[in-house]
Scaffold this motif. Structure first.
Motif, short mmCIF file in Angstrom:
data_model
loop_
_atom_site.label_atom_id
_atom_site.label_comp_id
_atom_site.label_asym_id
_atom_site.label_seq_id
_atom_site.Cartn_x
_atom_site.Cartn_y
_atom_site.Cartn_z
N GLN A 418 29.30 40.43 41.94
CA GLN A 418 29.81 39.07 41.87
C GLN A 418 29.97 38.69 40.41
OE1 GLN A 418 30.64 37.22 44.80
NE2 GLN A 418 30.43 39.34 45.47
N TRP A 419 31.10 38.14 40.07
CA TRP A 419 31.47 37.95 38.67
C TRP A 419 32.06 36.57 38.43
CZ3 TRP A 419 36.30 36.87 36.68
CH2 TRP A 419 36.49 37.04 35.31
N SER A 420 31.79 36.00 37.27
CA SER A 420 32.45 34.74 36.88
C SER A 420 32.39 34.59 35.37
CB SER A 420 31.78 33.54 37.55
OG SER A 420 30.49 33.32 37.03
N TRP A 421 33.29 33.79 34.84
CA TRP A 421 33.28 33.44 33.42
C TRP A 421 34.01 32.10 33.30
CZ3 TRP A 421 34.81 37.30 28.95
CH2 TRP A 421 34.37 36.78 27.73
N LYS A 422 33.25 31.03 33.48
CA LYS A 422 33.85 29.71 33.61
C LYS A 422 34.60 29.28 32.35
CE LYS A 422 29.65 27.19 32.26
NZ LYS A 422 28.66 26.19 32.67
N GLU A 423 34.18 29.80 31.18
CA GLU A 423 34.83 29.38 29.94
C GLU A 423 36.29 29.81 29.85
OE1 GLU A 423 30.50 29.25 29.30
OE2 GLU A 423 31.88 30.75 30.12
N ILE A 424 36.69 30.84 30.61
CA ILE A 424 38.09 31.27 30.58
C ILE A 424 38.82 30.82 31.85
CG2 ILE A 424 37.51 33.27 29.17
CD1 ILE A 424 38.00 35.03 31.62
N GLY A 425 38.10 30.08 32.72
CA GLY A 425 38.73 29.57 33.93
C GLY A 425 38.39 30.35 35.18
N ALA A 426 37.53 31.36 35.06
CA ALA A 426 37.11 32.14 36.23
C ALA A 426 35.76 31.60 36.70
CB ALA A 426 37.01 33.62 35.87
N LYS A 427 35.79 30.51 37.46
CA LYS A 427 34.56 29.82 37.83
C LYS A 427 33.82 30.53 38.94
CE LYS A 427 36.28 25.35 36.21
NZ LYS A 427 36.56 23.95 36.55
N GLY A 428 34.54 31.16 39.87
CA GLY A 428 33.95 32.05 40.86
C GLY A 428 32.74 31.47 41.59
N PRO A 429 31.81 32.35 42.04
CA PRO A 429 31.84 33.79 41.76
C PRO A 429 32.91 34.54 42.54
CG PRO A 429 30.02 33.29 43.22
CD PRO A 429 30.62 31.97 42.82
N PHE A 430 33.43 35.63 41.92
CA PHE A 430 34.43 36.48 42.52
C PHE A 430 33.86 37.88 42.71
CE2 PHE A 430 36.64 33.43 39.76
CZ PHE A 430 37.41 32.77 40.70
N THR A 431 34.36 38.55 43.73
CA THR A 431 33.94 39.93 43.95
C THR A 431 34.82 40.87 43.12
OG1 THR A 431 33.21 39.46 46.19
CG2 THR A 431 33.64 41.76 45.65
N ALA A 432 34.19 41.75 42.37
CA ALA A 432 34.92 42.72 41.55
C ALA A 432 34.41 44.11 41.87
CB ALA A 432 34.73 42.43 40.07
N LYS A 433 35.31 45.06 41.92
CA LYS A 433 34.94 46.46 42.09
C LYS A 433 34.53 47.04 40.74
CE LYS A 433 37.80 47.44 46.14
NZ LYS A 433 38.85 48.33 46.73
N VAL A 434 33.54 47.89 40.75
CA VAL A 434 33.02 48.50 39.52
C VAL A 434 33.38 49.98 39.52
CG1 VAL A 434 30.98 48.84 38.08
CG2 VAL A 434 31.08 46.91 39.67
N SER A 435 34.03 50.42 38.46
CA SER A 435 34.39 51.84 38.35
C SER A 435 33.17 52.65 37.95
CB SER A 435 35.50 52.03 37.33
OG SER A 435 35.00 51.84 36.01
N LYS A 436 33.26 53.94 38.07
CA LYS A 436 32.22 54.82 37.58
C LYS A 436 32.21 54.82 36.05
CE LYS A 436 32.16 57.98 41.54
NZ LYS A 436 32.32 59.40 41.98
N ALA A 437 31.05 54.94 35.48
CA ALA A 437 30.95 55.04 34.02
C ALA A 437 31.51 56.38 33.56
CB ALA A 437 29.51 54.88 33.57
N GLN A 438 32.39 56.34 32.55
CA GLN A 438 33.01 57.54 32.01
C GLN A 438 32.49 57.80 30.60
OE1 GLN A 438 35.09 59.55 33.72
NE2 GLN A 438 34.81 58.21 35.51
#
Length: 507
Positions: A418-438
């Motif tokens: 679950q992700w959000s960043w209200k300062e840029i307008g992403a108040k969320g929370p939103f679901t985000a997929k996480v890639s594998k670490a490369q």
């Protein structure tokens, strides 16, 4: 040999061109039902059976090294096979024309166009250099302009991996006269600054319509060794960048990432900023203030909110002279690690925001950070710490290594968050997929990257790296749909490299 088939799979259709290192064929991959380019490598003449076997083995090793490159600015190598006693490289088929053909057809190109081409090629070269791979034959004929607008560096056939002998060392000249750096002409192995010089000569030819050195091959070689390049007359704001890239002494040439930044500025119609030298003690290029970018993101398990925050403090490291840091020990202003112009470039605004500083000490966020945000976009950097250490610069190198590994393992446990960043307008929370670490090479003593995506596109790219006892997490986030996934990733990687440079130079 048209109509012949390689490995029972690749049918050769017709030749597309030839050069000193071999012939390129249009071919069809019958297994995947697609057209590909096949390069038939030419081995040096006069080799006995053992010499040919060694040359083939070296060519295969070099192809394997090239195949490890995954960058939109490098032609993709699909396969390498050995048949008829010589190597064949199976590559993606590009449609368009080379930069050399563009110069022949149109003459001098606009400086902004040349600058954009140069920045794209230099990013590709830097990706190769980060893996210990040098190109050694950067020239207009090896820069391909695709019909879709992609700029691709081709022909790594004489590339050299550090510490290895090469296919072309048996009595052949490595490179093209007029585009070979002077130190290589003097018999030195060269390095990344040599490729930078060759790119400068390539861009000179594109912007001026003529090469920096003309005449026969021997005349071009002699002039490169004894004379500075001819003064540019049509390059406009690109001229000082070209002059810096073609400095006689390798250490006097600018560092790659300040060069990319300068080229991007020229590409959008602005003046190039002063460039930082590889070695500031060597005269020849004006040293500019070190880049000061920093961005970060914190992850928490699914069900909790991930908030990109800002933290305040500062860093200083112990060092002697210009040596790399051995330990970070004292606080410094994190927001001072980015210049306003750098923030403006990344966020795409002529009025860059000031950094917001804060200290995060909750269970899921431990560190010192600074954020720069506008509507829909944000950049952030955090100096991380573990739960047993009061400040990031109090960690030991060993504890920093453990933190890097624990974060990498922890990231691998979650496919979504679950992700959000209200300062840029992403108040969320939103679901985000996480890639594998490369794994990531070329930034810090160790590093890795991962991305967050939603609705099939990457909106956040994260770079983690360690310098001495300090762990840095860099983030770039955009809510706009226009940047491609690769552009989002490249932006975060560029900033990570610039942030490392600022740390190593003391901010």
């Amino acid at each position: 040999m048209s109509g012949g088939r390689l490995a029972g799979r690749y049918t050769l259709i017709r030749p597309l061109g030839s050069g000193g290192m071999g012939k390129v064929w249009l071919a069809r991959d019958e297994m995947l039902d697609r057209e590909v380019a096949v390069k038939e490598l030419t081995l040096p003449e006069g080799l006995d059976e053992q010499g040919r076997a060694e040359a083939v083995a070296r060519a295969v090793r070099e192809a394997q090294a090239t195949a490890q490159l995954r960058h939109p600015g490098v032609v993709a190598l699909h396969d390498v096979i050995v048949e008829y006693g010589r190597p064949w490289l199976i590559m993606e088929l590009l449609r368009g024309r080379t930069l050399g053909e563009a110069i022949t057809q149109e003459g001098a190109l606009p400086p902004a166009t040349v600058a954009r081409i140069g920045a794209d090629v230099l990013e590709a070269l830097t990706a190769a250099h980060s893996r210990g791979l040098q190109h050694r034959d950067v020239k207009p004929g090896n820069v391909f302009l695709t019909d879709s607008g992609r700029v691709v560096l081709t022909d790594f056939g004489i590339a050299r991996q550090e510490g290895q002998a090469t296919l072309t060392q048996a009595g052949l000249m490595i490179g093209s006269p007029g585009f070979i750096a002077p130190e290589r002409l003097e018999g030195e192995a060269g390095g990344p600054p040599s490729d930078l010089w060759s790119l400068g000569a390539t861009l000179f030819a594109a912007a001026e319509g003529v090469s920096a050195y003309e005449g026969t091959a021997m005349e071009r070689i002699q002039a490169t060794l004894t004379m500075p390049p001819r003064p540019p007359h049509r390059s406009g704001p690109l001229a000082p960048v070209l002059s810096a890239m073609m400095a006689r002494h390798p250490a006097a040439r600018p560092d790659p990432w300040s060069t990319v930044h300068a080229l991007r500025q020229v590409a959008v119609g602005q003046s190039a900023p002063p460039l930082a030298r590889q070695d500031p003690t060597v005269p020849g290029v004006i040293a500019r203030p070190r880049s000061r970018r920093r961005w970060w993101l914190w992850l928490v398990p699914a069900g909790a909110v991930v908030v990109a925050g800002a933290v305040a403090a500062a860093l200083v490291f112990s060092r002697g002279g210009t040596a790399a840091p051995t330990a970070f020990t004292l606080p410094v202003d994190m927001c001072g690690l980015l210049t306003p112009s750098q923030v403006g470039e990344v966020l795409g605004t002529g009025q860059p925001p000031k950094g917001v500083q804060s200290v995060a000490d909750s269970d899921d966020r431990l560190g010192v950070s600074c954020d720069w945000t506008v509507s829909g976009r944000g950049v952030s950097v955090v100096a991380q710490r573990d739960s047993d250490t009061p400040q990031p610069w109090s960690m030991t190198t060993e504890s920093a290594r453990r933190l890097m590994e624990s974060q990498r393992v922890w990231i691998g446990k979650y496919q979504e968050l679950q992700w959000s960043w209200k300062e840029i307008g992403a108040k969320g929370p939103f679901t985000a997929k996480v890639s594998k670490a490369q794994p990531l090479q070329g930034v810090g003593e160790e590093g890795y990257t991962y991305e967050l995506s939603a609705q099939g596109r990457v909106h956040t790219a994260v770079v983690m790296y360690r310098v001495a006892n300090l762990v840095i997490q860099v983030e770039f986030t955009t809510l706009a749909s226009r940047p491609t996934d690769d552009q989002v990733k490249r932006t975060a990687l560029t900033v990570a490299r610039q942030s490392e440079q600022a740390l190593r130079s003391g901010g």
